[in-house]
Design a protein around this motif. Sequence first.
Motif, PDB file in Angstrom:
ATOM      1  N   THR B 122      18.891  39.412  65.874  1.00 28.12           N
ATOM      2  CA  THR B 122      19.527  38.493  64.926  1.00 28.12           C
ATOM      3  C   THR B 122      18.657  38.306  63.694  1.00 28.12           C
ATOM      4  OG1 THR B 122      20.379  37.306  66.872  1.00 28.12           O
ATOM      5  CG2 THR B 122      20.713  36.282  64.728  1.00 28.12           C
ATOM      6  N   THR B 123      17.375  38.134  63.909  1.00 27.55           N
ATOM      7  CA  THR B 123      16.454  37.958  62.786  1.00 27.55           C
ATOM      8  C   THR B 123      16.459  39.187  61.879  1.00 27.55           C
ATOM      9  OG1 THR B 123      15.017  36.576  64.147  1.00 27.55           O
ATOM     10  CG2 THR B 123      14.069  37.471  62.134  1.00 27.55           C
ATOM     11  N   GLU B 124      16.421  40.351  62.495  1.00 26.59           N
ATOM     12  CA  GLU B 124      16.391  41.589  61.703  1.00 26.59           C
ATOM     13  C   GLU B 124      17.655  41.720  60.860  1.00 26.59           C
ATOM     14  OE1 GLU B 124      16.441  45.093  64.110  1.00 26.59           O
ATOM     15  OE2 GLU B 124      15.894  46.412  62.448  1.00 26.59           O
ATOM     16  N   MET B 217      25.967  40.959  74.071  1.00 23.04           N
ATOM     17  CA  MET B 217      24.886  40.255  73.378  1.00 23.04           C
ATOM     18  C   MET B 217      24.464  41.015  72.130  1.00 23.04           C
ATOM     19  SD  MET B 217      22.217  38.439  75.916  1.00 23.04           S
ATOM     20  CE  MET B 217      22.203  39.385  77.397  1.00 23.04           C
ATOM     21  N   GLY B 218      24.429  42.346  72.218  1.00 23.76           N
ATOM     22  CA  GLY B 218      24.090  43.144  71.041  1.00 23.76           C
ATOM     23  C   GLY B 218      25.081  42.902  69.917  1.00 23.76           C
ATOM     24  N   GLY B 219      26.381  42.882  70.274  1.00 21.73           N
ATOM     25  CA  GLY B 219      27.406  42.623  69.269  1.00 21.73           C
ATOM     26  C   GLY B 219      27.300  41.224  68.681  1.00 21.73           C
ATOM     27  N   PHE B 223      26.459  40.374  64.820  1.00 31.41           N
ATOM     28  CA  PHE B 223      27.466  39.634  64.068  1.00 31.41           C
ATOM     29  C   PHE B 223      26.871  38.382  63.441  1.00 31.41           C
ATOM     30  CE2 PHE B 223      31.509  37.991  62.871  1.00 31.41           C
ATOM     31  CZ  PHE B 223      31.485  36.627  63.128  1.00 31.41           C
ATOM     32  N   GLU B 224      26.126  37.614  64.227  1.00 33.69           N
ATOM     33  CA  GLU B 224      25.542  36.377  63.694  1.00 33.69           C
ATOM     34  C   GLU B 224      24.543  36.687  62.578  1.00 33.69           C
ATOM     35  OE1 GLU B 224      26.426  33.394  64.179  1.00 33.69           O
ATOM     36  OE2 GLU B 224      27.712  33.607  65.942  1.00 33.69           O
ATOM     37  N   GLY B 225      23.771  37.739  62.753  1.00 32.14           N
ATOM     38  CA  GLY B 225      22.801  38.094  61.724  1.00 32.14           C
ATOM     39  C   GLY B 225      23.468  38.582  60.448  1.00 32.14           C
ATOM     40  N   LEU B 226      24.493  39.420  60.604  1.00 33.96           N
ATOM     41  CA  LEU B 226      25.152  39.982  59.426  1.00 33.96           C
ATOM     42  C   LEU B 226      26.045  38.974  58.720  1.00 33.96           C
ATOM     43  CD1 LEU B 226      26.090  43.496  60.879  1.00 33.96           C
ATOM     44  CD2 LEU B 226      24.355  43.001  59.150  1.00 33.96           C
ATOM     45  N   SER B 227      26.350  37.864  59.383  1.00 35.27           N
ATOM     46  CA  SER B 227      27.252  36.865  58.789  1.00 35.27           C
ATOM     47  C   SER B 227      26.555  35.903  57.852  1.00 35.27           C
ATOM     48  CB  SER B 227      27.931  36.047  59.898  1.00 35.27           C
ATOM     49  OG  SER B 227      28.686  36.870  60.729  1.00 35.27           O
ATOM     50  N   VAL B 228      25.239  35.899  57.830  1.00 30.94           N
ATOM     51  CA  VAL B 228      24.549  34.884  57.031  1.00 30.94           C
ATOM     52  C   VAL B 228      24.758  35.139  55.544  1.00 30.94           C
ATOM     53  CG1 VAL B 228      22.803  34.481  58.795  1.00 30.94           C
ATOM     54  CG2 VAL B 228      22.328  36.098  56.959  1.00 30.94           C
ATOM     55  N   ARG B 229      24.705  34.085  54.799  1.00 29.35           N
ATOM     56  CA  ARG B 229      24.760  34.171  53.340  1.00 29.35           C
ATOM     57  C   ARG B 229      23.744  33.177  52.802  1.00 29.35           C
ATOM     58  NH1 ARG B 229      27.296  37.886  54.610  1.00 29.35           N
ATOM     59  NH2 ARG B 229      29.381  38.562  53.990  1.00 29.35           N
ATOM     60  N   THR B 240      19.460  30.864  66.315  1.00 29.54           N
ATOM     61  CA  THR B 240      19.861  29.867  67.314  1.00 29.54           C
ATOM     62  C   THR B 240      21.288  30.126  67.793  1.00 29.54           C
ATOM     63  OG1 THR B 240      18.427  28.220  66.282  1.00 29.54           O
ATOM     64  CG2 THR B 240      20.139  27.399  67.751  1.00 29.54           C
ATOM     65  N   ARG B 241      22.182  30.370  66.834  1.00 34.04           N
ATOM     66  CA  ARG B 241      23.578  30.646  67.213  1.00 34.04           C
ATOM     67  C   ARG B 241      23.659  31.897  68.077  1.00 34.04           C
ATOM     68  NH1 ARG B 241      24.627  29.454  61.744  1.00 34.04           N
ATOM     69  NH2 ARG B 241      24.771  31.671  61.295  1.00 34.04           N
ATOM     70  N   GLY B 242      22.920  32.931  67.702  1.00 31.58           N
ATOM     71  CA  GLY B 242      22.939  34.173  68.463  1.00 31.58           C
ATOM     72  C   GLY B 242      22.472  33.974  69.892  1.00 31.58           C
ATOM     73  N   MET B 243      21.405  33.218  70.062  1.00 29.21           N
ATOM     74  CA  MET B 243      20.872  33.016  71.409  1.00 29.21           C
ATOM     75  C   MET B 243      21.802  32.140  72.236  1.00 29.21           C
ATOM     76  SD  MET B 243      16.788  32.784  70.660  1.00 29.21           S
ATOM     77  CE  MET B 243      16.274  32.979  72.344  1.00 29.21           C
ATOM     78  N   LEU B 244      22.358  31.092  71.638  1.00 25.94           N
ATOM     79  CA  LEU B 244      23.257  30.208  72.391  1.00 25.94           C
ATOM     80  C   LEU B 244      24.517  30.957  72.809  1.00 25.94           C
ATOM     81  CD1 LEU B 244      22.937  26.838  70.430  1.00 25.94           C
ATOM     82  CD2 LEU B 244      22.069  27.366  72.711  1.00 25.94           C
ATOM     83  N   ARG B 245      25.073  31.753  71.911  1.00 25.07           N
ATOM     84  CA  ARG B 245      26.266  32.514  72.267  1.00 25.07           C
ATOM     85  C   ARG B 245      25.938  33.552  73.334  1.00 25.07           C
ATOM     86  NH1 ARG B 245      29.627  35.055  67.695  1.00 25.07           N
ATOM     87  NH2 ARG B 245      31.093  35.295  69.408  1.00 25.07           N
TER      88      ARG B 245
END
Lengths: 221, 263
Positions: B122-124, B217-219, B223-229, B240-245
């Motif tokens: 997610t960070t990457e 989890m990979g998806g 998704f969460e990482g690529l969705s940021v703006r 956080t969202r990625g890990m919780l999901r």
Amino acid sequence: MKKVRDSIQPPVIEFADVVLDFQSASSPLTFAVHEGEFAFLRSTSLALIALGVRQAYAGEIKIFGQTWESRTVRKVELDRHRVSYVADSDSETSTEWVENLDVDENVLLGSHFDRGVASKAAFSKMEQLASRLGMEKGVPSSRPDSTSVPDLARAQWVRAFMPEDLALVILENPLEGAPRKFIPDFIELIQESLSNGVAVIWVGEDRPDFDALGLVPEFEF
Amino acid sequence: MSLFTAFSGPGRWLSEVVRKNYYLAAISVECLFTAFRSRSWAQPVRQRLARQILFGGVEALPFTMFSGAIFGVVLAINSFKWLEFTGRIDFLGPALSLLLIREAAPFFSSVIIIAASASAITTEMATMRVKGEIDLIESQGINLIQFLVMPRAIGLAVAGTGLAIGFVASAFLAAAAGIAWIGSIPPGPFFDSIFSSLGLADFVNLIGRSSITAFLMGGICCFEGLSVRGSTTVVPQAVTRGMLRSIAVTLVISAIFGLLTYI
């Protein structure tokens, strides 16, 4: 602004009343460039907008006679393989490199995903272009943040002329940080591409001395 | 407060959950279709897959096997004592098989994937997005699913399955040692009772749970990482969202497999 003379061939790229961002709302861009034409455009960075990756504030952009929105996802990818650009290294809104890839991996990246381009052929082409631009050891195999500015500038030049079926090159301040000694070689690449039917747009906020460079823009916008 | 106002909050939340899971399903299907096309596996994609299996699986294996050994010993000793007390020591093998293979191994492999890989992916992705690298990749006609998402999702699926198998192997070996020590049951009969109790459902649970959960989890993380703006300040929120999901999908997949196995 001048409009390009009519041609029986559709323009490679057309801008119709395009406003890049809300700050430039007073000066919409309208131009068209055909195959083999060289144009200078006095503007800020616009390559990502021209490629449909980012949205213009207003106006319509067509590449090969179609807007990006009217294409399928696959067609968008295929057509983007035919357009390349040198990004403005001073731009605050875009980056020129994927930081977790080496510079040579960055240069080859697009070729790996271009159907019909064999890896060995792409590598060979990269080596040839690098050699022509004075990089005798080839494009550096180091991370972008560990590579010198002159080498990064020339690596961008190499990348811009890598696509196999190149139709359009957008050059945003391509001489920024580049070693002066190899500018004539770069200009030679541009002239060869123009004679091969590639449309070239030079973008910058200041007009360079094209006479000294040996380039003659057919159109200036 | 009107009825509309009272339900608008939960309604918005539910709508967001449905939207995100719809996108996850779309990304997952696209990943699978892309993976089955031979031309999808360009050199950078193969490299990324190998790195994901290395970082997500191989490097996490020692810790996973250590965890498996500890868990195996604790579970075996507890099970032995209680089954001996109830006079049903013959259920030791089937009980350990069921608990370790169907439940513990897939769950622990998912937890380790979340801890070791989910935040990193997610960070990457989020960092690449805010720095403009995603725009650069897209501008070169490169499909983001093919280059970024697919190798990570499939790499995690392979890594997750490997970790689950490693967990089971070390757990059973440690359990055998523990049982031999406290119960004086030799390893031979212990392993005989384990293998004789194994069925298709156990393998389906082990492979299916661990691989499907890790794949999703990979998806999710991509998704969460690529969705940021915006700026880099939004990256921790995406992590956080990625890990919780990822935790949520682990629990949901476990529940689904449990229901399918026992109904």
